[in-house]
Design a protein around this motif. Structure first.
Motif, short mmCIF file in Angstrom:
data_model
loop_
_atom_site.label_atom_id
_atom_site.label_comp_id
_atom_site.label_asym_id
_atom_site.label_seq_id
_atom_site.Cartn_x
_atom_site.Cartn_y
_atom_site.Cartn_z
N ALA A 1 0.72 -1.26 -0.11
CA ALA A 1 0.05 0.07 0.01
C ALA A 1 1.01 1.39 0.11
CB ALA A 1 -1.03 -0.14 1.36
N LYS B 1 0.46 4.35 -0.07
CA LYS B 1 0.24 5.55 0.49
C LYS B 1 1.01 5.50 2.10
CE LYS B 1 -3.89 4.63 3.33
NZ LYS B 1 -4.29 3.25 3.25
N GLU C 1 -0.65 -1.18 -4.51
CA GLU C 1 -1.95 -0.75 -4.24
C GLU C 1 -1.93 0.67 -4.10
OE1 GLU C 1 -5.53 0.48 -1.87
OE2 GLU C 1 -3.22 0.49 -1.32
N ARG D 1 -15.17 -3.66 -3.45
CA ARG D 1 -14.77 -3.45 -2.12
C ARG D 1 -16.06 -3.62 -1.35
NH1 ARG D 1 -11.17 1.12 0.84
NH2 ARG D 1 -11.34 0.45 2.97
N HIS E 1 -12.66 -7.11 -2.77
CA HIS E 1 -11.64 -6.31 -1.99
C HIS E 1 -12.22 -6.16 -0.40
CE1 HIS E 1 -9.53 -2.48 -0.83
NE2 HIS E 1 -8.53 -3.45 -0.86
N HIS F 1 -10.89 -4.31 3.14
CA HIS F 1 -9.83 -3.72 4.11
C HIS F 1 -10.40 -3.16 5.21
CE1 HIS F 1 -6.01 -1.77 5.46
NE2 HIS F 1 -6.82 -0.69 5.55
N GLY G 1 -4.76 -4.64 4.11
CA GLY G 1 -3.69 -4.66 4.94
C GLY G 1 -4.17 -4.56 6.45
N GLY G 2 -3.41 -3.78 7.25
CA GLY G 2 -3.92 -3.39 8.61
C GLY G 2 -3.01 -4.37 9.52
N GLU H 1 -2.34 -6.41 0.92
CA GLU H 1 -1.66 -5.12 0.79
C GLU H 1 -1.35 -4.34 2.04
OE1 GLU H 1 -5.03 -3.63 -1.86
OE2 GLU H 1 -6.27 -3.09 -0.10
N PRO H 2 -0.27 -4.93 2.76
CA PRO H 2 0.23 -4.30 3.93
C PRO H 2 0.86 -3.05 3.42
CG PRO H 2 1.48 -6.31 3.73
CD PRO H 2 0.36 -6.28 2.38
C1 LIG Z 1 -4.12 2.08 3.95
C2 LIG Z 1 -4.64 0.84 3.17
C3 LIG Z 1 -3.95 -0.45 3.17
C4 LIG Z 1 -2.83 -0.55 4.26
O1 LIG Z 1 -2.92 -0.37 5.57
P1 LIG Z 1 -1.84 -0.43 6.65
O2 LIG Z 1 -2.55 -0.49 7.94
O3 LIG Z 1 -0.93 0.40 6.17
O4 LIG Z 1 -1.34 -1.97 6.50
C5 LIG Z 1 -4.36 -1.46 2.60
N1 LIG Z 1 -5.48 -1.14 1.78
C6 LIG Z 1 -6.12 -0.05 1.72
C7 LIG Z 1 -7.64 -0.15 1.10
C8 LIG Z 1 -5.88 1.17 2.39
O5 LIG Z 1 -6.68 2.19 2.35
#
Ligand SMILES: *Cc1c(COP(=O)(O)O)cnc(C)c1O
Length: 377
Positions: free
Chosen positions: A50, A52, A71, A132, A179, A181, A214-215, A249-250
């Motif tokens: 990810a 960002k 991602e 999603r 998807h 998250h 991710g997360g 997608e970490p």
């Molecule tokens: C921010 C985000 C992630 C990454 O989350 P992390 O907590 O940094 O692992 C993965 N997928 C989506 C859709 C996100 O918005």
């Protein structure tokens, strides 16, 4: 608490002089090793990053060796990744996509609403989409919830059903999968519980490509505690059925450990009995402790009277660490660890117009030699 992570010696400042501070120092060698270990723990699972969490090109180049794709959450991130890795698989998600984002050239588009899908279908452009989903799955201990309630992320099962109906009878927009998250800050057993629920849901729709998001948890209070990638990988291997494509997608858990924010003490003062150390820079360079409400962990310092470490901004929110029992004097170097994700790139750099930090990279090739590997941007 003061983590007893290995003390980066003075030389681990990479030969930086006080004039070079504040600075971000990224240990690309440790990032390389960490990403390789994560990759090895996840056989058969597609690993995306990810962007960002930290889009620094030097980090992306190291990560790319271990990834199946990226991602991205905006057109800006998409252009950035395409510029660096023209052929790499890219998924694009995020609420509120502009036309440019919705119609961008991506491997997978994560559709977040029936409205987005209607715009996509009306455009006549081909696309491969994952829907999603925002599923209600009770899980304890999440630090940030993106799903399981009324949030702007994804669709509830009613919205997904609406999309499935919109997609019927055409093959320009191809429905590839689901998807999800749903939360961040979860340990491996909790993420596996979520994964089981998402997989069960995807199977009811007959979909076999599932992005589990991710997360993965990181602990700023206990920097030595690490997400159990092996447990997670083994659990996913047990959950996965033949023919299913599972993707994760970490962000944070991949890059957080490789970055340090290094600065020095400008002033030490006592106000109404409380001890403060004022450092060069502050939360406009490292916003993480202000947003997360924690004390940013420090590389070990000699013990001392509890001191609150603040930056140069004229706001009481500019606190990097609250009442940490360390000894600090004017001129001392302070190294904040766990500054490799959601750190520089989420910070409000221009507030007060102080100078920007430097950026330094300990290269993978220089693993083990602390000074020589520093490259300047
Ligand atoms: C921010 C985000 C992630 C990454 O989350 P992390 O907590 O940094 O692992 C993965 N997928 C989506 C859709 C996100 O918005």
């Amino acid at each position: 608490m003061i983590p007893d992570t290995p003390v980066p010696s003075a030389s681990a400042m990479g030969g930086l002089t006080p004039d070079d501070l504040p600075a971000y120092v990224y240990d690309l060698a440790s990032l390389d090793g960490h990403a390789a270990a994560v990759r090895a723990a996840l056989p058969g699972i597609e690993l995306y990053y990810a962007v960002k969490a930290n889009p620094d090109p030097e980090l992306l180049r190291v990560l790319a060796r271990h990834l199946d794709g990226f991602e991205v959450s905006s057109g800006g991130e998409l252009a950035h990744v395409r510029g660096l890795f023209p052929g790499a698989p890219v998924s694009l998600g995020g609420p509120g996509k502009t036309d440019a984002e919705l119609f961008g050239d991506v491997t997978r588009l994560h559709v977040e609403s029936p409205g987005e899908l209607r715009r996509l279908l009306a455009s006549g452009r081909p696309a491969d989409v994952l829907l999603r989903v925002n599923l209600y799955v009770p899980v304890a201990g999440a630090s940030l919830a993106m799903g399981g309630g009324a949030t702007p992320f994804g669709m509830d099962p009613g919205g997904i059903a609406e999309c499935v109906a919109l997609l019927a009878g055409q093959d320009t927009v191809r429905l590839r999968g689901i998807h999800a998250h749903l939360a961040s800050g979860l340990d491996a057993p909790a993420l596996l519980e979520l994964a089981a629920a998402v997989l069960e849901y995807a199977r009811t729709l007959g979909l076999s490509e599932i992005n589990l998001g991710g997360g993965m948890a990181v602990s700023y209070a206990d920097p030595d505690a690490r997400f159990d990638w092996r447990c997670y990988g083994e659990g996913l291997a047990r959950l996965r059925r033949p023919g299913e494509v599972l993707r994760i997608e970490p962000g944070r858990a991949l890059t957080v450990y490789c970055g340090r924010y290094v600065t020095r003490v400008i002033d030490v003062k006592r106000v109404h009995g409380e001890l403060f150390a004022v450092v060069a820079g502050g939360t406009h360079h490292l916003r993480t402790p202000a947003t997360k409400g924690h004390s940013q962990p420090l590389a070990a310092l000699p013990p001392g009277e509890p001191v609150t470490i603040v930056g140069q901004l004229c706001t009481p929110k500019d606190v990097l660490a609250h009442r940490v029992p360390v000894s600090l004097a004017v001129g001392d170097v302070v190294q904040f660890t766990m500054a490799g994700a959601y750190a520089w790139n989420i910070s409000h750099h221009d507030f007060l117009m102080h100078p920007k930090p430097g950026f330094h990279y300990l290269s993978p090739e220089a693993a083990g030699q602390e000074i020589g590997g520093v490259g300047r941007r």
